[in-house]
Write a protein that holds these residues in place. Structure first.
Motif, PDB file in Angstrom:
ATOM      1  N   PRO A  70       0.785  -1.219   0.034  1.00 31.99           N
ATOM      2  CA  PRO A  70       0.057  -0.118  -0.022  1.00 31.99           C
ATOM      3  C   PRO A  70       0.940   1.381  -0.072  1.00 31.99           C
ATOM      4  N   HIS A 112     -11.086  -4.359   0.074  1.00 34.82           N
ATOM      5  CA  HIS A 112      -9.736  -3.562   0.331  1.00 34.82           C
ATOM      6  C   HIS A 112      -9.110  -2.832  -0.923  1.00 34.82           C
ATOM      7  N   SER A 144       2.774   4.405  -4.639  1.00 40.45           N
ATOM      8  CA  SER A 144       2.280   5.538  -5.126  1.00 40.45           C
ATOM      9  C   SER A 144       1.644   5.541  -6.638  1.00 40.45           C
ATOM     10  N   ALA A 181      -8.955   9.207  -7.039  1.00 37.18           N
ATOM     11  CA  ALA A 181      -8.659  10.500  -6.216  1.00 37.18           C
ATOM     12  C   ALA A 181      -7.411  11.380  -6.945  1.00 37.18           C
ATOM     13  N   HIS A 221     -10.635   3.635  -4.892  1.00 39.16           N
ATOM     14  CA  HIS A 221     -11.013   5.008  -4.802  1.00 39.16           C
ATOM     15  C   HIS A 221     -10.037   6.045  -4.140  1.00 39.16           C
ATOM     16  N   ARG A 222      -9.175   5.537  -3.150  1.00 43.78           N
ATOM     17  CA  ARG A 222      -8.296   6.576  -2.658  1.00 43.78           C
ATOM     18  C   ARG A 222      -7.016   6.913  -3.408  1.00 43.78           C
ATOM     19  N   LYS A 223      -6.450   5.884  -4.155  1.00 46.81           N
ATOM     20  CA  LYS A 223      -5.321   6.095  -4.805  1.00 46.81           C
ATOM     21  C   LYS A 223      -5.190   6.349  -6.385  1.00 46.81           C
ATOM     22  N   ASP A 281     -11.251  -0.004  -1.914  1.00 48.10           N
ATOM     23  CA  ASP A 281     -10.942   1.219  -1.129  1.00 48.10           C
ATOM     24  C   ASP A 281      -9.387   1.775  -1.920  1.00 48.10           C
ATOM     25  N   LEU A 282      -8.613   1.046  -1.969  1.00 51.78           N
ATOM     26  CA  LEU A 282      -7.445   1.300  -2.752  1.00 51.78           C
ATOM     27  C   LEU A 282      -7.612   2.209  -4.368  1.00 51.78           C
TER      28      LEU A 282
END
Length: 315
Positions: free
Chosen positions: A21, A67, A24, A78, A73-75, A70-71
């Motif tokens: 995680p 999980h 980047s 976004a 959407h967040r990484k 979630d990654l």
């Protein structure tokens, strides 16, 4: 590339992010990712599909799938200039605004255990394409590398029908031959092969035989050219010209309007020479424009995918 946009229907960035995680997508200074935001910008990407893949060592439940979402959407979503693609309008807006569409797929539905309620929940979270199996057998079907070569189970057939109802695209790339034909028999909507080449050019179980290619074409589906070296050339020593042999064969079967890109970047350890990340897709472009018209190259690079998604994604 003279204003061309690109669309790629399969990469495994989410698997690497799930495994580590700290990586980047927006700015990968470690150089551990093939697909990154700067490279997609360099490729003038219109769309990148991000596959959820849960490795064998992880639990076969919905937890690692969630999980991964979630990654996503967040990484991914976004990141600046990315647009979450859930329906046709998202694709149109991405094109108009010069954004990069991000579509979410699932590679192997093992963790759902045939529970259609979980499938419906994932749809609400943005899942828009799914491959029922990876290479092995699961509750729904046999995969391409399963020795017995079986087809869909009863639960698998129900899964296909529910995907049709929801508007989730069905991906056949990892299915056994029998599972493919069972799915073709059950589905009421076109199938895609997100990352598969042709067995006539490279005889690998993960590639499509000519009858499968014809069947996908006949139902208005799409076939994603993949850069997995051993799917491109039998000895794995593949260059861009070897990829073109698959293009020529599929076009010869009438598939010029049914070809797209499906790199499998970040899911492979070795690369086709000259195609090691999205920033090198110009090498494929340079080879294609020597053999095909501008219209045909645009179709393969993005237009076939754009047409398909604006036609078959749910509103």
């Amino acid at each position: 590339m003279n204003g061309y946009r690109t669309a790629d229907f399969h990469c495994d960035v989410l698997w690497k992010l799930l495994d580590n995680p700290e990586l980047s997508f927006a700015d990968d200074e470690t150089n551990k990712l093939d697909v990154t935001l700067p490279r997609l910008r360099h490729a003038r990407a219109l769309l990148q599909t991000f596959a959820i893949y849960i490795p064998e060592r992880m639990e076969k439940t919905v937890v690692p799938i969630l999980h991964s979402i979630d990654l996503f959407h967040r990484k991914i979503v976004a990141a600046p200039g990315m647009r979450f693609v859930r329906g046709p309008e998202d694709m149109r807006i991405a094109r108009e605004n010069g954004e990069i569409g991000a579509l979410l797929s699932l590679e192997g539905a093992d963790g759902l255990q045939g529970d259609l309620a979980l499938l419906r929940v994932l749809f609400e979270l943005g899942l828009r394409a799914v491959g029922l199996t990876w290479n092995n057998a699961n509750w729904g079907a046999d995969g391409a590398m399963e020795p017995r070569g079986g087809g869909l189970t009863g639960k698998g057939r129900s899964f296909v029908e529910e995907c049709n109802k929801l508007g989730i695209l069905l991906d056949v790339s990892h299915l056994s031959q029998q599972s493919f034909w069972d799915m073709a028999d059950v589905t009421k909507r076109p199938l895609i092969a997100s990352h598969s080449n042709t067995q006539t050019i490279c005889s690998h179980p993960r590639n499509l035989c000519d009858d499968q290619v014809r069947a996908i074409i006949a139902m208005d589906g799409l076939i994603g050219l993949t850069y997995v070296p051993q799917f491109v050339r039998a000895d794995g020593k593949a260059g861009v010209d070897d990829v073109l042999r698959h293009v020529e064969h599929i076009c010869g079967l009438g598939g010029a309007n049914h070809l797209m890109l499906g790199s499998d970047f970040d899911g492979i350890d070795n690369h086709v020479v000259g195609l090691s990340h999205p920033g090198e897709v110009y090498n494929l472009y340079d080879s294609l424009v020597k053999r095909y018209s501008d219209e045909q190259v645009k179709a393969i690079f993005a237009e076939n995918t754009y047409r398909f998604l604006t036609t078959y994604l749910p509103n």
